[in-house]
Design a protein around this motif. Structure first.
Motif, mmCIF file in Angstrom:
data_model
loop_
_atom_site.group_PDB
_atom_site.id
_atom_site.type_symbol
_atom_site.label_atom_id
_atom_site.label_comp_id
_atom_site.label_asym_id
_atom_site.label_seq_id
_atom_site.Cartn_x
_atom_site.Cartn_y
_atom_site.Cartn_z
ATOM 1 N N ARG A 86 -22.905 46.837 48.393
ATOM 2 C CA ARG A 86 -23.014 48.165 47.778
ATOM 3 C C ARG A 86 -22.037 49.154 48.415
ATOM 4 O O ARG A 86 -21.453 49.990 47.718
ATOM 5 N N VAL A 87 -21.853 49.052 49.725
ATOM 6 C CA VAL A 87 -20.905 49.951 50.421
ATOM 7 C C VAL A 87 -19.489 49.699 49.920
ATOM 8 O O VAL A 87 -18.756 50.634 49.607
ATOM 9 N N LEU A 88 -19.080 48.444 49.818
ATOM 10 C CA LEU A 88 -17.727 48.136 49.357
ATOM 11 C C LEU A 88 -17.523 48.529 47.899
ATOM 12 O O LEU A 88 -16.429 48.925 47.510
ATOM 13 N N GLN A 89 -18.559 48.434 47.080
ATOM 14 C CA GLN A 89 -18.450 48.829 45.677
ATOM 15 C C GLN A 89 -18.331 50.347 45.524
ATOM 16 O O GLN A 89 -17.839 50.821 44.508
ATOM 17 N N ALA A 90 -18.761 51.096 46.530
ATOM 18 C CA ALA A 90 -18.697 52.556 46.459
ATOM 19 C C ALA A 90 -17.272 53.085 46.638
ATOM 20 O O ALA A 90 -17.003 54.239 46.342
ATOM 21 N N VAL A 91 -16.385 52.227 47.122
ATOM 22 C CA VAL A 91 -14.997 52.643 47.336
ATOM 23 C C VAL A 91 -14.216 52.327 46.072
ATOM 24 O O VAL A 91 -13.982 51.163 45.752
ATOM 25 N N ASN A 165 -17.881 63.031 48.193
ATOM 26 C CA ASN A 165 -17.196 62.080 47.307
ATOM 27 C C ASN A 165 -17.619 60.643 47.621
ATOM 28 O O ASN A 165 -18.804 60.368 47.681
ATOM 29 N N ALA A 166 -16.672 59.734 47.818
ATOM 30 C CA ALA A 166 -17.012 58.331 48.117
ATOM 31 C C ALA A 166 -17.756 58.244 49.443
ATOM 32 O O ALA A 166 -18.656 57.409 49.601
ATOM 33 N N GLY A 167 -17.416 59.106 50.398
ATOM 34 C CA GLY A 167 -18.117 59.132 51.677
ATOM 35 C C GLY A 167 -19.586 59.505 51.507
ATOM 36 O O GLY A 167 -20.456 58.943 52.163
ATOM 37 N N GLY A 168 -19.857 60.443 50.617
ATOM 38 C CA GLY A 168 -21.232 60.828 50.327
ATOM 39 C C GLY A 168 -22.006 59.694 49.675
ATOM 40 O O GLY A 168 -23.187 59.488 49.960
ATOM 41 N N GLU A 169 -21.340 58.954 48.802
ATOM 42 C CA GLU A 169 -21.985 57.803 48.153
ATOM 43 C C GLU A 169 -22.312 56.723 49.186
ATOM 44 O O GLU A 169 -23.400 56.148 49.172
ATOM 45 N N ILE A 170 -21.383 56.453 50.085
ATOM 46 C CA ILE A 170 -21.628 55.462 51.143
ATOM 47 C C ILE A 170 -22.782 55.927 52.020
ATOM 48 O O ILE A 170 -23.662 55.142 52.383
#
Length: 178
Positions: A86-91, A165-170
């Motif tokens: 899930r973390v890798l998909q968030a990027v 952004n992507a950091g918030g999603e992670i």
């Protein structure tokens, strides 16, 4: 996953990639994982040994048959692999995965879900040096994964950091796994 486990997990560059690919169904054979991750042999081997030392990946006791995988996820490893996937998909951009492979990136983002002072981040991460935290925050700010704002409400103004952004999603993904 608590922050100390997350720090241990992400201390090797390719650990998240290996777990994510195993979760996605890539065979637990070394050659297949090496190809899927695109890692160098030495870094890959160090990351795989690290995952085995953490108890997330184990040698397959049935290995020896040509189609059986060499490695498999443990029960704890399966949960960590789902998180890694899930973390890798968030990027969204594959070029940004290099930032995600840096040692302190994911733990810093996990703590920066709410606005945090530098000292709060340092205290939450434990063993991090001021220099390493500063470099991580600068790198994340350059990627637009962390926003730095100056809090003027106190007598002495101080910077506050928050994942965006992507950091918030992670950060949200890691928080849900905790």
């Amino acid at each position: 996953m608590d922050i100390h486990s997350l720090v241990k997990l992400t201390s090797r560059a390719w650990a998240l990639d290996i777990l994510a690919h195993m979760h996605a169904g890539v065979s637990g054979r070394q050659a297949a994982l090496l190809t899927a991750t695109g890692a160098g042999r030495t870094a890959f081997a160090a990351s795989l040994q690290h995952l085995m030392a953490l108890g997330l990946v184990e040698r397959n006791p049935g290995h020896g048959h040509p189609i059986r995988p060499e490695f498999r996820l443990t029960q704890e490893g399966a949960a960590a692999a789902a998180l890694a996937r899930r973390v890798l998909q968030a990027v969204p951009d594959g070029a940004q995965l290099g930032v995600l492979r840096k040692s302190w990136t994911v733990p810093v983002l996990a703590l920066a879900k709410q606005p945090q002072r530098f000292s709060g981040l340092r205290a939450g991460l434990g063993a991090i040096t001021d220099r390493a935290l500063s470099a991580s925050l600068q790198r994340l700010e350059a990627q637009n994964w962390v926003a730095r704002e100056i809090d003027l409400s106190q007598r002495v103004p101080f910077p506050v950091y928050q994942a965006v952004n992507a950091g918030g999603e992670i950060s949200r993904i890691v928080a849900m796994a905790a």
